[in-house]
Design an enzyme around this catalytic site. Structure first.
Site, PDB file in Angstrom:
ATOM      1  N   GLU A 167       0.807  -1.226   0.000  1.00 56.73           N
ATOM      2  CA  GLU A 167       0.000   0.000   0.000  1.00 56.73           C
ATOM      3  C   GLU A 167       0.844   1.282   0.000  1.00 56.73           C
ATOM      4  O   GLU A 167       0.749   2.109   0.915  1.00 56.73           O
ATOM      5  CB  GLU A 167      -0.936   0.023   1.217  1.00 56.73           C
ATOM      6  CG  GLU A 167      -1.956  -1.077   1.180  1.00 56.73           C
ATOM      7  CD  GLU A 167      -3.050  -0.969   2.242  1.00 56.73           C
ATOM      8  OE1 GLU A 167      -4.118  -1.510   2.040  1.00 56.73           O
ATOM      9  OE2 GLU A 167      -2.815  -0.338   3.288  1.00 56.73           O
ATOM     10  N   GLU A 180      -5.811  -8.016  -0.916  1.00 57.38           N
ATOM     11  CA  GLU A 180      -6.484  -7.945   0.387  1.00 57.38           C
ATOM     12  C   GLU A 180      -7.948  -7.611   0.197  1.00 57.38           C
ATOM     13  O   GLU A 180      -8.276  -6.678  -0.546  1.00 57.38           O
ATOM     14  CB  GLU A 180      -5.890  -6.820   1.259  1.00 57.38           C
ATOM     15  CG  GLU A 180      -4.534  -7.071   1.805  1.00 57.38           C
ATOM     16  CD  GLU A 180      -4.057  -5.922   2.700  1.00 57.38           C
ATOM     17  OE1 GLU A 180      -4.881  -5.246   3.332  1.00 57.38           O
ATOM     18  OE2 GLU A 180      -2.832  -5.716   2.744  1.00 57.38           O
TER      19      GLU A 180
HETATM   20  C1  BGP Z   1      -4.480  -2.715   5.041  1.00 56.48           C
HETATM   21  C2  BGP Z   1      -3.141  -3.245   5.468  1.00 56.48           C
HETATM   22  C3  BGP Z   1      -3.169  -4.510   6.248  1.00 56.48           C
HETATM   23  C4  BGP Z   1      -4.414  -4.744   7.076  1.00 56.48           C
HETATM   24  C5  BGP Z   1      -5.683  -4.214   6.471  1.00 56.48           C
HETATM   25  C6  BGP Z   1      -6.887  -4.190   7.372  1.00 56.48           C
HETATM   26  O1  BGP Z   1      -4.419  -1.344   4.973  1.00 56.48           O
HETATM   27  O2  BGP Z   1      -2.297  -3.501   4.347  1.00 56.48           O
HETATM   28  O3  BGP Z   1      -1.953  -4.609   6.936  1.00 56.48           O
HETATM   29  O4  BGP Z   1      -4.264  -4.708   8.385  1.00 56.48           O
HETATM   30  O5  BGP Z   1      -5.532  -2.947   5.909  1.00 56.48           O
HETATM   31  O6  BGP Z   1      -6.826  -3.063   8.209  1.00 56.48           O
HETATM   32  P1  BGP Z   1      -6.972  -3.117   9.767  1.00 56.48           P
HETATM   33  O7  BGP Z   1      -6.001  -4.129  10.211  1.00 56.48           O
HETATM   34  O8  BGP Z   1      -6.661  -1.757  10.258  1.00 56.48           O
HETATM   35  O9  BGP Z   1      -8.376  -3.522  10.043  1.00 56.48           O
END
Ligand code: BGP
Length: 471
Positions: free
Chosen positions: A178, A370
């Site tokens: 990201e 993701e």
């Molecule tokens: C993205 C990241 C991840 C992950 C995901 C979910 O931005 O690449 O590392 O964690 O989001 O977000 P969160 O964990 O804050 O719920």
């Protein structure tokens, strides 16, 4: 790329491995970021103290879900679910404990050899993020992380070691997770809190530029090895103007450029876009990038575009409206959508929109790196009936199928975020669970780390095997 659609799950070392003091690993920035509600406030407002840990906080990334000691069991579960791909990341400080070391840490190198061998044995393709919000603490403390060009060289050395060791197993690499999230100027993506500087915007963008340079450099090196494919990875969200007021439409176009498109545009087309050059000029941002660095970016573009998608956002510049929070974005509440328990809008149609937008703009293969739902889970009589998660994934897979079959979007894989419960990046909570596998651990630091398959595990397994049809 690949004939076969890749199905699997995703994690990041800093959120799942734990074992922060095991196997010769050095400390990393995330070992100093407290968990819980305070996390975002510290990251965005008051700053994280990188010099020490504070007894009043807990530091959940040091523990993760203990994948470091449970990796064999975890890979067995991946195989049982039918994964053909595993998106994972490598912990930089496990390979180079301070980041400045002359030689890598052999125990760290061996750890990932064991993982890759096991994945291979189970016919699971690794897709490896080289840097997922993860930087050796010494680099952050002594040279301000990605603000300093020396970090490019340290990263190139680290990535070259990974190619030397693991090119025999890995053919898909994501140099940075990201990248566009760096635009928030926050510690996690760029390894420095740019708010500490008077010219914070300049610091923020210099960090991203340095990452773009590093990205091109390692693509150049990586291509000399076996069959390596490189992807950019951006946080994508569908973004809507609140209404047809041209002012809102324009605001939406403009806000999307420097956030959503800047990194992808540079890495796919090989040139810093004109809108960015103008933005720098208009905001008195002086970017330090040499002609040879620019040439290198032009010559080393990416092969695929990976992205995360969780929710959408809505922009209204004209009228002040109630806000909702997404994955780091704060936007006007969308009256057509419901939100998760963390205020993230649930928007599968937005997923189809973003797949189309990215496909039309870039015309290179896409990878959904993701997607998933963070929710509280309840164990009742030893079982977790997470129908809400099944329905979130099902609706998003339906949108993906329509994008592929109706719209002709070119996507080669999908990895479910946090396929096994792990520490949330944004809130540092363990109880914000994404997994189809439950891990017995909680925000109070209690639990055995036992893995329990949720109802969604069996459902996703059937999707992968084709027994469960997505219509
Ligand atoms: C993205 C990241 C991840 C992950 C995901 C979910 O931005 O690449 O590392 O964690 O989001 O977000 P969160 O964990 O804050 O719920």
């Amino acid at each position: 790329m690949t004939e076969k659609f890749l199905w699997g799950g995703a994690t990041a070392a800093n959120q799942c491995e734990g074992g922060y003091d095991k196997g010769g690993r050095g400390l990393s920035v995330m070992d100093f970021v407290p968990g819980g509600k305070i996390r975002l406030k510290l990251l965005h407002e008051s700053g994280v103290d990188l010099s020490r840990i504070d007894e009043k906080y807990n530091y959940p990334n040091r523990v993760g879900n203990m994948h470091y000691t449970h990796y064999e069991e975890d890979i067995k579960l991946m195989a049982e679910a039918g994964f053909s791909v595993y998106r994972m990341s490598i912990s930089w400080s496990r390979i180079y404990p301070t980041g400045f070391d002359e030689i890598p840490n052999q125990e760290g190198i061996n750890f990932y050899h064991k993982i890759f061998k096991l994945l291979k044995k189970n016919n699971i393709e690794p897709l490896v993020t080289i840097c997922h919000f993860d930087l050796p603490i010494e680099i952050a403390r002594t040279i301000d992380g990605w603000y300093n060009k020396q970090t490019i060289d340290l990263y190139v050395k680290y990535a070259t070691t990974l190619f030397d060791e693991y090119s025999q197993y890995v053919k898909y690499w994501i140099p940075f997770n990201e990248m566009n999230v760096g635009a928030f100027g926050a510690l996690m993506p760029i390894g420095v809190d740019s708010n500490r500087f008077d010219n914070s915007l300049e610091v923020t963008y210099q960090c991203i530029i340095n990452q773009l340079v590093a990205n091109a450099k390692i693509i150049e090196i990586g291509r000399k090895y076996a069959d390596n494919n490189f992807g950019t990875m951006i946080a994508a969200h569908a973004s809507y103007a609140f209404d047809c007021n041209p002012q809102n439409q324009l605001a939406n176009v403009i806000s999307e450029r420097m956030f959503r498109f800047f990194c992808g545009d540079t890495q796919v087309f090989g040139k810093i876009p004109n809108y960015a050059a103008n933005y720098f000029k208009l905001n008195n941002i002086e970017i330090n990038i040499s002609a040879s660095e620019q040439k290198n970016i032009a010559e080393n573009t990416v092969d695929f575009l990976a992205f995360s998608y969780y929710s959408s956002s809505t922009i209204d510049e004209v009228t002040e409206r109630e806000k909702s929070s997404g994955n780091m974005f704060v936007s006007s509440k969308n009256p057509h959508l419901v939100e998760s328990e963390w205020g993230w809008t649930l928007d599968p149609i937005g997923f189809r929109i973003i797949l189309n937008e990215l496909n039309d703009r870039y015309r290179i293969p896409l990878f959904v790196a993701e997607n998933g739902l963070g929710a509280f889970d309840q164990i009742v009589d030893g079982e977790i009936e997470d129908d809400y998660r099944i329905s979130y994934i099902k609706e998003h897979l339906r949108a993906l199928k329509q994008a592929i079959e109706i719209d002709g979007v070119n996507v080669f894989g999908y990895t479910l975020w946090g396929w096994i419960d792990l520490v949330s990046a944004g809130s540092g909570q363990f109880d914000k669970r994404y997994g189809i596998v439950y891990v017995d651990y909680n925000d109070n630091g209690e639990g055995t780390f036992k893995r329990i398959k949720k109802k969604s595990f069996y459902w996703y397994q059937q999707v992968i095997s084709g027994q469960e049809k997505i219509n």
